[in-house]
Write an enzyme that holds these catalytic residues in place. Structure first.
Site, PDB file in Angstrom:
ATOM      1  CE  LYS A  81      17.835  -8.014   5.022  1.00 21.66           C
ATOM      2  NZ  LYS A  81      16.752  -7.077   4.752  1.00 21.66           N
ATOM      3  N   GLY A 183      -1.973  -9.309  -3.069  1.00 25.31           N
ATOM      4  CA  GLY A 183      -1.545  -9.253  -1.665  1.00 25.31           C
ATOM      5  C   GLY A 183      -2.200  -8.068  -0.987  1.00 25.31           C
ATOM      6  N   GLY A 185      -2.074  -7.384   2.467  1.00 22.51           N
ATOM      7  CA  GLY A 185      -1.576  -7.304   3.841  1.00 22.51           C
ATOM      8  C   GLY A 185      -1.275  -5.866   4.213  1.00 22.51           C
TER       9      GLY A 185
END
Ligand code: NAD
Length: 355
Positions: A81, A183, A185
């Protein structure tokens, strides 16, 4: 001052590189947790940290998470990451992204980057002018892997919910099964559409209430406020918005048999996995059920590297392995009495040679 290897999030990371480019003002951390299974893959986060030390713990924690996620997704990729430390104005320039691309290139393929919070597809295109070790680029042709990973994430979650309903409730079909979706989305909306096709009864919530209302009008279903969704009586609670929602209060509020959704880092603390199990709630470990997106991103990258077609069928075939993986986690959890999140972590550790 504490050395970072004494930090709780340090987990024998193979490499942690701090990058500073004076000319562009870039400051970034690239953390490679493990390359045991292949190049360390994981997105780049562009974030303003009030306390810069938090950037290091994010890079360490999120890169380990990617090792586990990629391993459990069956990908030949390790975990890494990157975090770019944004200033208060969150100024992001092409020069900074170019310097970041040079840093990724300098790692010689040990780390492969992609989008994460604060980084767009266009940003990745800029990075790709300096390094080939990039994924999440625009789709290059009909039926090819790449582009928005959201639909693949949603498909994996839908398949995971079906598996959970079969495992916990003994139903082969989702007809009439009550699912509360937090949610609506990219991921939550996709999950709701797939569930509706199978006749599930939906309750939807979003902090942008008009988004949930629009989806309910399209699919049928009820809308509740984002404050009450976690206490909605249902068979499946599917969190697809925020992390850390499964805390003491959240778990006490749940009125469901199953928690299965795409949000990252759903458990507020490790002990909340056992708290769910103690309430008899079947939990689908988040990084196992939400791996569809990384499967798409990795397939795109590997196709480019290896000269394969890397098509959507290949992605879907890998995503369709998610329910089987969840089933083996739940079976082991039930036979050992260890909560499913811990079982998943142990399986992942074994796969990356740290069992
Ligand atoms: P998104 O921004 O498209 O959708 C998130 C939705 O949640 C938005 O509509 C937002 O208004 C809503 N929301 C925010 N806070 C809320 C709250 N308190 N209550 C109800 N709704 C709330 O993001 P997304 O891509 O759909 O991702 C959703 C989650 O899934 C995130 O946790 C993300 O990290 C995770 N995830 C996404 C992918 C992917 O491929 N997009 C892959 C793995 C994990």
């Amino acid at each position: 001052m504490t050395a970072f290897w004494a930090e709780p999030d340090f987990d024998a990371h193979e490499l942690v590189q701090v990058v500073h480019d004076r000319a562009s003002g870039l400051t970034a951390i690239i953390a490679v947790h493990s390359t045991h299974l292949g190049p360390a893959a994981g997105g780049t986060r562009f974030w303003h940290y009030n306390v810069p030390a938090l950037a290091m713990s994010d890079a360490l924690r999120l890169s380990r998470g990617m090792s586990y996620k990629n391993a459990m997704a069956g990908l030949p990729m390790g975990g890494g990451k990157a975090v770019i430390l944004a200033d208060e104005q969150r100024i992001k320039t092409p020069e900074m992204l170019a310097a970041f691309g040079d840093a990724v290139e300098g790692m010689g393929g040990r780390y492969v980057t992609a989008e994460d919070v604060g980084i767009s597809e266009a940003d990745m295109v800029t990075v790709s002018h300096r390094t080939d070790h990039v994924s999440g680029l625009p789709v290059t042709g009909q039926g090819r892997a790449g582009g928005d990973p959201g639909p693949f994430t949603a498909y994996g979650i839908y398949l995971g919910i079906r598996a959970a309903v079969r495992h916990k409730l003994g139903h082969d079909s989702l007809g009439g099964v009550r699912v509360a979706v937090q949610g609506t989305g990219s991921v939550g909306g996709g999950v709701a559409r797939l569930l509706a096709r199978d006749g599930a009864r939906l309750t939807l919530a979003d902090i942008h209430a008009e988004r949930a209302a629009g989806l309910a009008a399209e699919l049928g279903g009820t809308v509740v406020s984002s404050e009450t969704i976690m206490g909605t009586a249902c068979d499946v609670f599917s969190p697809n918005a925020l992390g850390a929602i499964l805390d003491d209060a959240g778990i006490a509020a749940l009125d469901c048999a199953i928690v299965a959704g795409g949000a990252n880092n759903q458990l507020a603390r490790p002990e909340h996995g056992a708290a769910l199990a103690a309430r008899g709630i079947l939990y689908a470990p988040d990084y196992v059920i939400n791996a569809g997106g990384i499967i798409s991103v990795a397939t795109e990258y590997l196709a480019r590297r290896n000269g394969n077609s890397g098509d959507v069928t290949e992605v879907n075939t890998l995503v369709e392995k998610i329910p089987g993986r969840l089933e083996s986690i739940w079976q082991e959890s039930e036979s050992t009495g260890v909560s499913s999140d811990v079982v998943a972590d142990r399986m992942a550790q074994k796969l990356i040679g740290r069992g």
